[in-house]
Design a protein around this motif. Structure first.
Motif, PDB file in Angstrom:
ATOM      1  N   GLY A  33     -45.069  12.213 -56.401  1.00 15.12           N
ATOM      2  CA  GLY A  33     -46.065  13.129 -55.867  1.00 15.12           C
ATOM      3  C   GLY A  33     -47.393  13.072 -56.584  1.00 15.12           C
ATOM      4  N   GLU A  34     -47.488  12.223 -57.622  1.00 16.33           N
ATOM      5  CA  GLU A  34     -48.725  12.209 -58.411  1.00 16.33           C
ATOM      6  C   GLU A  34     -49.925  11.753 -57.578  1.00 16.33           C
ATOM      7  N   SER A  35     -49.709  10.879 -56.605  1.00 15.41           N
ATOM      8  CA  SER A  35     -50.832  10.488 -55.751  1.00 15.41           C
ATOM      9  C   SER A  35     -50.802  11.188 -54.402  1.00 15.41           C
ATOM     10  N   SER A  36     -49.628  11.516 -53.899  1.00 16.98           N
ATOM     11  CA  SER A  36     -49.501  12.110 -52.567  1.00 16.98           C
ATOM     12  C   SER A  36     -49.536  13.636 -52.578  1.00 16.98           C
ATOM     13  N   GLY A  37     -49.266  14.239 -53.736  1.00 19.14           N
ATOM     14  CA  GLY A  37     -49.121  15.692 -53.795  1.00 19.14           C
ATOM     15  C   GLY A  37     -47.725  16.160 -53.425  1.00 19.14           C
ATOM     16  N   LEU A  38     -46.875  15.238 -52.989  1.00 18.59           N
ATOM     17  CA  LEU A  38     -45.528  15.611 -52.530  1.00 18.59           C
ATOM     18  C   LEU A  38     -44.563  15.666 -53.720  1.00 18.59           C
ATOM     19  N   VAL A  39     -44.870  16.569 -54.639  1.00 15.24           N
ATOM     20  CA  VAL A  39     -44.073  16.735 -55.856  1.00 15.24           C
ATOM     21  C   VAL A  39     -42.698  17.291 -55.489  1.00 15.24           C
ATOM     22  N   GLN A  40     -41.679  16.791 -56.179  1.00 15.70           N
ATOM     23  CA  GLN A  40     -40.309  17.258 -55.952  1.00 15.70           C
ATOM     24  C   GLN A  40     -39.907  18.231 -57.056  1.00 15.70           C
ATOM     25  N   GLU A  41     -39.860  19.502 -56.724  1.00 18.36           N
ATOM     26  CA  GLU A  41     -39.360  20.504 -57.670  1.00 18.36           C
ATOM     27  C   GLU A  41     -37.835  20.424 -57.690  1.00 18.36           C
ATOM     28  N   VAL A  42     -37.266  20.251 -58.869  1.00 17.48           N
ATOM     29  CA  VAL A  42     -35.812  20.048 -58.957  1.00 17.48           C
ATOM     30  C   VAL A  42     -35.102  21.395 -59.024  1.00 17.48           C
ATOM     31  N   ILE A  43     -34.272  21.656 -58.028  1.00 16.47           N
ATOM     32  CA  ILE A  43     -33.501  22.895 -57.958  1.00 16.47           C
ATOM     33  C   ILE A  43     -32.155  22.713 -58.653  1.00 16.47           C
ATOM     34  N   VAL A  69     -39.675  20.043 -51.881  1.00 19.24           N
ATOM     35  CA  VAL A  69     -40.834  19.152 -51.882  1.00 19.24           C
ATOM     36  C   VAL A  69     -42.099  19.919 -51.502  1.00 19.24           C
ATOM     37  N   ALA A  70     -43.152  19.718 -52.258  1.00 18.24           N
ATOM     38  CA  ALA A  70     -44.419  20.407 -51.998  1.00 18.24           C
ATOM     39  C   ALA A  70     -45.054  19.891 -50.707  1.00 18.24           C
ATOM     40  N   GLY A  71     -46.032  20.608 -50.241  1.00 17.34           N
ATOM     41  CA  GLY A  71     -46.828  20.153 -49.091  1.00 17.34           C
ATOM     42  C   GLY A  71     -46.015  20.007 -47.826  1.00 17.34           C
ATOM     43  N   SER A  72     -46.100  18.845 -47.224  1.00 21.05           N
ATOM     44  CA  SER A  72     -45.438  18.625 -45.932  1.00 21.05           C
ATOM     45  C   SER A  72     -43.922  18.555 -46.054  1.00 21.05           C
ATOM     46  N   GLY A  73     -43.419  18.440 -47.272  1.00 19.99           N
ATOM     47  CA  GLY A  73     -41.974  18.425 -47.466  1.00 19.99           C
ATOM     48  C   GLY A  73     -41.345  17.064 -47.284  1.00 19.99           C
ATOM     49  N   ALA A  74     -42.155  16.038 -47.165  1.00 18.89           N
ATOM     50  CA  ALA A  74     -41.619  14.687 -46.943  1.00 18.89           C
ATOM     51  C   ALA A  74     -41.460  13.946 -48.267  1.00 18.89           C
TER      52      ALA A  74
END
Lengths: 115, 115
Positions: free
Chosen positions: B33-43, B60-65
């Motif tokens: 996600g560092e370039s896309s913003g799609l960071v994965q928060e680990v649950i 997943v942040a943003g669009s969730g992809a």
């Protein structure tokens, strides 16, 4: 579980709808369940964007377990997140009971996995 | 998605509760996600019996992809089972719409994955 496939394992899994893997420890084709009876019937096979990984949804025969140490899932423990200072890293058991006793299923066969 | 971790990626994932991988194509630590913003928060992080594989449940942040070609999952297609005679092997789209356009997210950055 996470397993590896070679070309033959992939072909036979697609053709026979049962999971085959390549055993890296034994260097042979591995029909999952051939010794334990815990055959994995493949319900769905997904493939990823660059087609070097597949994800299987399976129905497991018998006790329904896939992990050779006796749990339903190989991923029977979780890692405590947020703290790296603890040594060793704490693991929690998400499955508290084994589904089968490996001694009953595998007897004295050597376990290829180093735990 | 299936990714690889080295020691640092595993440590940072546990400590920061965001997914880090080792990029084999770029030979560097990869904060997803560092370039896309799609960071994965680990649950949740599960670990397997011989502790050489982890399974992450993420938000997943943003669009969730999570798939860089624009789908929610990298496993957006399934393989038709039972027939090996078809060439190429038929694939079905389980996700029919991309969540994002890779051009919008990554611009002209080279795609490390050979499709």
């Amino acid at each position: 579980m996470l397993g590896y496939m070679n070309d033959e394992a992939l072909r036979r899994t697609i053709a026979e709808k049962e999971a085959f893997y390549w055993s890296r420890s034994r260097s042979c084709l591995w029909h999952k369940g051939e010794s334990s009876g815990l055959v994995q019937e493949v319900i769905e096979m997904r493939i990823d964007d660059d087609q070097d990984a597949v994800w299987l949804r399976v129905r497991v025969a018998g006790s329904g377990a896939s992990c050779h140490v006796g749990y339903r899932s190989c991923f029977y423990r979780s890692v405590e997140l947020g703290d790296l200072n603890a040594n060793p890293t704490p693991l929690n058991f998400n499955e508290t009971n084994r589904v089968f006793d490996p001694k009953d299923v595998y007897g004295d066969a050597p376990n290829p996995t180093r735990l």
